[in-house]
Design a protein around this motif. Structure first.
Motif, mmCIF file in Angstrom:
data_model
loop_
_atom_site.group_PDB
_atom_site.id
_atom_site.type_symbol
_atom_site.label_atom_id
_atom_site.label_comp_id
_atom_site.label_asym_id
_atom_site.label_seq_id
_atom_site.Cartn_x
_atom_site.Cartn_y
_atom_site.Cartn_z
ATOM 1 N N PRO A 84 -6.434 4.549 1.441
ATOM 2 C CA PRO A 84 -7.501 3.947 0.626
ATOM 3 C C PRO A 84 -8.715 3.498 1.445
ATOM 4 O O PRO A 84 -9.786 3.279 0.895
ATOM 5 C CB PRO A 84 -6.816 2.750 -0.030
ATOM 6 C CG PRO A 84 -5.347 3.057 0.037
ATOM 7 C CD PRO A 84 -5.140 3.892 1.261
ATOM 8 N N GLU B 119 -5.058 2.769 -5.715
ATOM 9 C CA GLU B 119 -4.521 2.831 -4.342
ATOM 10 C C GLU B 119 -3.222 3.634 -4.308
ATOM 11 O O GLU B 119 -2.981 4.394 -3.386
ATOM 12 C CB GLU B 119 -4.349 1.411 -3.775
ATOM 13 C CG GLU B 119 -5.698 0.712 -3.702
ATOM 14 C CD GLU B 119 -5.856 -0.218 -2.512
ATOM 15 O OE1 GLU B 119 -4.950 -0.274 -1.665
ATOM 16 O OE2 GLU B 119 -6.909 -0.894 -2.435
ATOM 17 N N ARG C 86 -11.239 3.283 -1.764
ATOM 18 C CA ARG C 86 -10.674 2.306 -2.718
ATOM 19 C C ARG C 86 -11.787 1.589 -3.477
ATOM 20 O O ARG C 86 -11.581 1.118 -4.590
ATOM 21 C CB ARG C 86 -9.742 1.321 -2.017
ATOM 22 C CG ARG C 86 -10.425 0.371 -1.086
ATOM 23 C CD ARG C 86 -9.427 -0.646 -0.537
ATOM 24 N NE ARG C 86 -10.068 -1.431 0.479
ATOM 25 C CZ ARG C 86 -9.463 -1.880 1.568
ATOM 26 N NH1 ARG C 86 -8.184 -1.619 1.772
ATOM 27 N NH2 ARG C 86 -10.113 -2.587 2.439
ATOM 28 N N ARG D 265 -2.581 7.074 -2.150
ATOM 29 C CA ARG D 265 -1.454 7.235 -1.213
ATOM 30 C C ARG D 265 -0.594 8.423 -1.603
ATOM 31 O O ARG D 265 -0.169 9.200 -0.758
ATOM 32 C CB ARG D 265 -0.626 5.954 -1.137
ATOM 33 C CG ARG D 265 -1.310 4.908 -0.289
ATOM 34 C CD ARG D 265 -0.382 3.756 0.094
ATOM 35 N NE ARG D 265 -1.229 2.650 0.524
ATOM 36 C CZ ARG D 265 -1.673 1.690 -0.255
ATOM 37 N NH1 ARG D 265 -1.305 1.648 -1.535
ATOM 38 N NH2 ARG D 265 -2.462 0.758 0.205
#
Ligand code: SAM
Length: 280
Positions: free
Chosen positions: A258, A248, A237, A252
């Motif tokens: 992340p 993020e 991240r 996902r």
């Protein structure tokens, strides 16, 4: 007697043509023709193939490739001093060796080659890495080459075949393993070369897959992987900030947490992320 036996030994070739090794060109020559034959054999069956050889130098590997039956070898060499030695090899194998003088990073060799094409090279490692990345990242696949058989410093070779979780795993591993089967074919100690370099070397053999292992755009994947491993100790991240908005969510959606680090993500995960990033 095969044609390779009618040519003078490489030490004599080097003395006759004044080919003292130049550090600036990364010149560490292979003078043992048994070894160059072994490297040529690592490239697989050459009988019905054209071979692109980059950096032939005095021609040890060139002689190996021709003696192993390559249909035609196109050799690109930057050092003009090597031309007379290479001309002798061309004369011993009529019509089977073409030599271009110049920088392999600037010359487009395809006009001189007929498929199927294999690539073989013992190059300075920085030039080799740059060419490897170019050969692995064309927009379309399969590429012009069937296989690449390339000499690298041992640690660079380890980076090409490394698996996730390994310190050597990074951009080269992801790009190589995305579109090819990569393995180490031979290990060579420094003394195999004249003059000997400081480090050991390995020959890496890559076979192009008929299609990439997972779908992804080559440019986007290269960008994502470069950013991820540029700051490999950071969580993704943070490392990938700036690569895409909604980072993020994209991570996902690609099935990646992340808080993971680049080193833990397999090739499949990077490809999934590249597809997500390409949507933005
Ligand atoms: N293949 C030979 C052998 O195995 O003995 C020579 C190997 S030596 C490590 C690398 C060779 O690549 C040298 O002959 C050098 O002049 C050539 N070379 C270096 N940079 C090059 C470039 N950008 N394009 C083409 N040849 C290059």
């Amino acid at each position: 007697m095969s044609a390779i036996d009618t040519l003078p030994p490489l030490r004599e070739v080097i003395a006759t043509h004044g080919l003292s090794a130049r550090k600036s060109l990364g010149q560490n020559f292979l003078l043992d023709l048994n070894l160059t034959a072994k490297i040529a054999r690592a490239a697989g069956d050459l009988q019905s193939c054209d071979v692109l050889e980059v950096g032939p130098g005095p021609g040890g590997l060139t002689r190996g490739l021709l003696a192993e039956g390559a249909r035609h070898v196109l050799a690109i060499e930057k050092d003009r001093r090597c031309q007379p030695a290479l001309a002798e090899i061309a004369a011993a194998y009529p019509g089977r060796l073409t030599v271009l003088e110049g920088d392999a990073l600037e010359i487009h060799p395809l006009a001189h080659l007929t498929p199927p094409i294999k690539v073989a090279a013992n190059l300075p490692y920085n030039v080799g890495t740059e060419l490897l990345v170019r050969w692995l990242t064309p927009p379309a696949w399969p590429p012009f080459w069937q296989s690449l058989t390339l000499m690298f410093q041992r640690e660079v070779a380890a980076r090409i075949v490394a698996q996730p979780g390994n310190k050597a795993y990074g951009r080269l591993a992801v790009l190589a393993q995305w579109r090819s089967d990569a393995r180490i074919a031979l290990q060579l100690p420094p003394e195999a070369f004249t003059p000997p370099p400081k480090v050991s070397s390995s020959v890496v053999h890559l076979e192009a897959l008929p299609a990439p292992r997972y779908p992804a755009d080559a440019d986007v994947l290269s960008r994502v992987v470069a950013a991820a491993f540029n700051q490999r100790r950071k969580m993704l991240r943070a490392a990938l900030k700036g690569v895409t908005p909604d980072l993020e969510d994209r991570l996902r959606a690609a099935g990646i947490s992340p808080t993971e680090r680049a080193e833990q993500i397999p090739v499949e995960g990077f490809c999934a992320l590249a597809r997500e990033v390409a949507k933005t």
